[in-house]
Design an enzyme around this catalytic site. Structure first.
Site, PDB file in Angstrom:
ATOM      1  N   GLU A  29       0.852  -1.194   0.000  1.00 20.42           N
ATOM      2  CA  GLU A  29       0.000   0.000   0.000  1.00 20.42           C
ATOM      3  C   GLU A  29       0.884   1.238   0.000  1.00 20.42           C
ATOM      4  OE1 GLU A  29      -2.020  -0.599   3.687  1.00 20.42           O
ATOM      5  OE2 GLU A  29      -2.808  -2.514   3.035  1.00 20.42           O
ATOM      6  N   LEU A  58      -5.717  -1.933  -0.859  1.00 23.89           N
ATOM      7  CA  LEU A  58      -5.510  -1.873   0.592  1.00 23.89           C
ATOM      8  C   LEU A  58      -6.045  -3.153   1.234  1.00 23.89           C
ATOM      9  CD1 LEU A  58      -6.418   1.284   2.697  1.00 23.89           C
ATOM     10  CD2 LEU A  58      -6.206  -0.993   3.647  1.00 23.89           C
ATOM     11  N   GLU A  60      -4.275  -6.440   3.255  1.00 25.89           N
ATOM     12  CA  GLU A  60      -3.035  -7.108   3.672  1.00 25.89           C
ATOM     13  C   GLU A  60      -3.028  -8.586   3.299  1.00 25.89           C
ATOM     14  OE1 GLU A  60      -4.695  -4.975   5.620  1.00 25.89           O
ATOM     15  OE2 GLU A  60      -3.236  -3.352   5.887  1.00 25.89           O
ATOM     16  N   GLN A  82       2.105  -2.007   6.060  1.00 25.99           N
ATOM     17  CA  GLN A  82       2.386  -0.649   6.531  1.00 25.99           C
ATOM     18  C   GLN A  82       2.780  -0.561   8.010  1.00 25.99           C
ATOM     19  OE1 GLN A  82      -0.679   2.483   5.566  1.00 25.99           O
ATOM     20  NE2 GLN A  82       0.650   2.559   3.783  1.00 25.99           N
ATOM     21  N   PHE A  83       2.149  -1.354   8.848  1.00 26.29           N
ATOM     22  CA  PHE A  83       2.517  -1.450  10.271  1.00 26.29           C
ATOM     23  C   PHE A  83       2.383  -2.907  10.677  1.00 26.29           C
ATOM     24  CE2 PHE A  83       1.219   2.932   9.803  1.00 26.29           C
ATOM     25  CZ  PHE A  83       2.164   3.631  10.545  1.00 26.29           C
ATOM     26  N   HIS A 129      -0.395   0.039  16.117  1.00 22.78           N
ATOM     27  CA  HIS A 129       0.715   0.501  15.285  1.00 22.78           C
ATOM     28  C   HIS A 129       2.051   0.240  15.997  1.00 22.78           C
ATOM     29  CE1 HIS A 129      -2.440   2.525  13.117  1.00 22.78           C
ATOM     30  NE2 HIS A 129      -1.606   3.100  12.289  1.00 22.78           N
TER      31      HIS A 129
END
Lengths: 324, 354
Positions: A29, A58, A60, A82-83, A129
């Site tokens: 992403e 988007l 995962e 992303q995290f 996160h």
């Protein structure tokens, strides 16, 4: 040589591998046009094109699941999640498939994917996160688990992970992404997986850690001001871990403290302690102590400093072990 | 402001050969008489296999087995439309597909008897090991198709799954991914009306599974999954489309599982006998026989010959299978990574000695 922080080292490593092997594809992403939310893929799409640095939907699960299919059909995908807190929907793909493909096909199909993801707390980020799930991945057969702690290792370990013929989870220490600068070679090099790094030699005590906590350990050692001679070991690869390096060090020092940011129960320190017991129990002068986060969900920003191990807690642990 | 119609959609249904053996010649895929005979022989072969494997499980000569009776046309028809180096990502109900895709029968038996060597794909044929989790393999097909597109290999990736899998997010993410990248993937849903005991009506509120493609901007079609010609045509069209860069397709094969879910299941607990009888009348092999009889491609002697020949092939494979030595126990360590880790070496020594 070029002065580099960890994020830039990621970019350099990716650039080096994209240039070296046309089958390497970076995907995830926002990794393309935007260069990643942390800028880890900055400029790569412009340099290598949208077929090599791919913005994905988007989702995962399908980033990792499709990377698996791409790897089976000849590519070497480097997927970004992303995290690390968003990794959980990929877990079925990693456990049920990525880690089993070589086994299930007796090597007829393989799965050389890398899943990069920023992990860890200390930056006042949102919920989910901040987690450190390395032990979860280390407990999954067929996956390798890597966590660098500085720019040099980041570039070298990432290159090694991309060239590895099997799936690798690559945890990037988000908290120190830009906190450490190092002169690192621009030329091609790798840091082999599975090898720990003795950052500092010492005789009194072995201090083991990985990722962002290595820096915290270094702060603790500085505060000790040579009161004890500490051997600082950066594990670098969680699985397969370098049991030999740990045994050698603990044999020499007889005392050991292990520091990780993940919660305690079932954390990777427990595995290392078991390994120490099996290999060098009779060299121990004191119980091995763990400095870890408590067994609670990662708290929101206001309370995260109570959760994360810091130099003071590490020093306390060292004193405890030295008092035996 | 009155509401406007932004888009209207339709869902097509394809049947070429009906249950009485009547054929729509205009839609009929181009097949030589030899090809039709070969297809028929494969259908009979896998049905004989299916029954034999079931019997062997009941006799304790095979582990849990998943029957596909009723779904033979989906598997043989689609295999017929593919090249060897196209990828298939099968599900557990696809033993017939594997045999039609050149997986040796001995190996298929090995797999169902707990010997992983059974999953090794023949050289130059891309048969991925079957997926035991439901629907998770759909994303692999999207990825393999995307890789084929990036590498310009002209391969198509075909994934097989049941009606139950269409409730899972994986299926939707896979179609979305394949759609976004216009990847040469073919999604084949063998809608056999039940996910173990749960009927299709409880998996989704939509009238068809085919229409789910519309949401992802890709083509979806429902076909008579017991009609071998409809399967061949639909899959061939989808494969040609994928190969020429025109993207993915979802094919809903409307079919029925004439057997239990698995050798551990008793379908009489949830399916009325009358329903099974109704579907048995649509049997894919019976209707092809009627068609071939009309075309003078089949008589009783040929029919008998094909049956006997199939039984011989299967018996020969079973004999060979039962002679196979168990795998080397060290194999459990050998194929996890390209190189064994130090930990694994120590564990292997602990288990087996030096």
């Amino acid at each position: 040589m070029v002065v580099t922080n960890i994020v830039q080292a990621v970019t350099m490593g990716l650039r080096q591998e994209l240039a070296r092997d046309k089958n390497v594809v970076v995907m995830g992403e926002d990794v393309g046009l935007n260069g990643g939310v942390f800028r880890a893929t900055d400029g790569l799409q412009k340099e290598f094109g949208a077929d090599r640095v791919v913005d994905t939907p988007l989702a995962e699960l399908s980033i990792v699941g499709c990377a698996i299919g791409m790897a089976v059909n000849g590519l070497r995908p480097v997927a970004e999640i992303q995290f690390s807190g968003f990794m959980y929907s990929t877990f079925d793909q990693l456990l049920s498939h990525a880690g089993r493909i070589r086994m299930r096909s007796r090597g007829r199909f393989t799965c050389p994917i890398v899943v990069r993801t920023p992990y860890g707390g200390g930056i006042r980020a949102l919920e989910l996160h901040c987690e450190s799930g390395e032990a979860i991945f280390a407990h999954t057969p067929g996956l390798k688990m890597v966590v660098p702690s500085n720019p040099y290792d980041t570039k070298g370990l990432l290159a090694a992970a991309i060239r590895d013929p099997d799936p690798v989870i690559f945890y990037e220490p988000m908290r120190i992404y830009r906190a450490i600068k190092q002169d690192i070679p621009e030329k091609d090099y790798i840091v082999p997986l599975g090898k720990a790094n003795v950052i500092q030699e010492g005789d009194d005590l072995t201090l083991i850690s990985w990722g962002a906590m290595v820096k915290t350990c270094q702060e603790a050692v500085e505060k000790l001001n040579n009161k004890y001679s500490v051997e600082l070991v950066d594990l670098r690869t969680i699985n397969p871990y370098d049991a030999e390096a740990i045994a050698d060090s603990v044999k020499k020092t007889g005392r050991c403290v292990i520091v990780h940011e993940a919660i305690r129960t079932g954390g990777f320190a427990a595995e290392l302690i078991a390994s120490i017991n099996e290999k060098v129990l009779l060299s121990l002068e004191a119980p091995v102590i763990r400095i870890t986060a408590p067994d609670v969900p990662f708290p929101l920003a206001k309370l995260e400093n109570y959760f994360l191990p810091d130099a003071t807690r590490i020093l306390k642990g060292i004193e405890r072990v030295m008092s035996y | 402001m009155p509401k406007r119609v932004l888009k209207e959609f339709k869902v097509e249904y394809l049947q070429i050969l009906d249950e009485n053996g009547n054929c729509d010649e205009a839609l009929m895929p181009k097949l030589s008489n030899d090809e039709i005979r070969k297809i028929y022989e494969m259908l009979v072969l896998i049905r004989v296999f299916d029954q034999k494997a079931f019997n062997m499980q009941r006799q304790g000569r095979l582990g849990t087995y998943i029957q596909f009776k009723g779904q033979e046309a989906c598997q043989v028809g689609s295999a017929f439309a593919l090249d060897d180096d196209d990828f298939i990502f099968p599900m557990y109900r696809n033993s017939g597909l594997l045999i039609a895709r050149k997986q040796p029968i001995v190996q298929v038996l090995q797999y169902w008897n707990g010997d992983e060597r059974g999953s090794v794909s023949p050289k130059n044929v891309n048969n991925f090991p079957i997926s035991i989790p439901v629907g998770t393999q759909t994303v692999h097909a999207a990825g393999a198709a995307f890789a084929a597109k990036l590498r310009n290999t002209k391969q198509v990736s075909v994934v097989y799954f049941g009606d139950g899998a269409t409730s899972k997010g994986d299926f939707h993410e896979a179609m979305n991914f394949a759609g976004v990248f216009n990847a040469p993937a073919v999604f084949i849903c063998e809608n056999n009306q039940y996910a173990i005991s749960v009927p299709r009506s409880k998996q989704t509120h939509s009238d068809t599974i085919a229409q789910k493609a519309i949401a992802y901007g890709i083509e979806g079609i429902q076909i008579d999954g017991m009609d071998i010609f409809a399967v061949i045509k639909a899959v061939k069209d989808a494969v040609d489309k994928g190969r020429s860069g025109k993207g993915p397709t979802l094919i809903e094969c409307y079919t029925y599982r004439l057997a239990d879910h698995s050798t551990s299941d008793d379908a009489s607990r949830y399916r009325p006998k009358e329903e099974i009888e109704l579907w048995a009348k649509k049997d894919p092999i019976d209707r092809l026989e009627k068609f071939m009889q009309n075309k003078k491609l089949l008589d009783d002697a040929y029919k008998q010959k094909v049956l006997v020949q199939s039984q011989e092939i299967i018996e020969k494979a079973v004999t060979e299978f039962e002679k196979i030595q168990p795998p080397d126990p060290k194999d459990i360590f050998k194929y996890v990574f390209a190189e064994m880790t130090q930990q694994q070496k120590e564990e292997m020594e602990e288990l087996f000695g030096k």
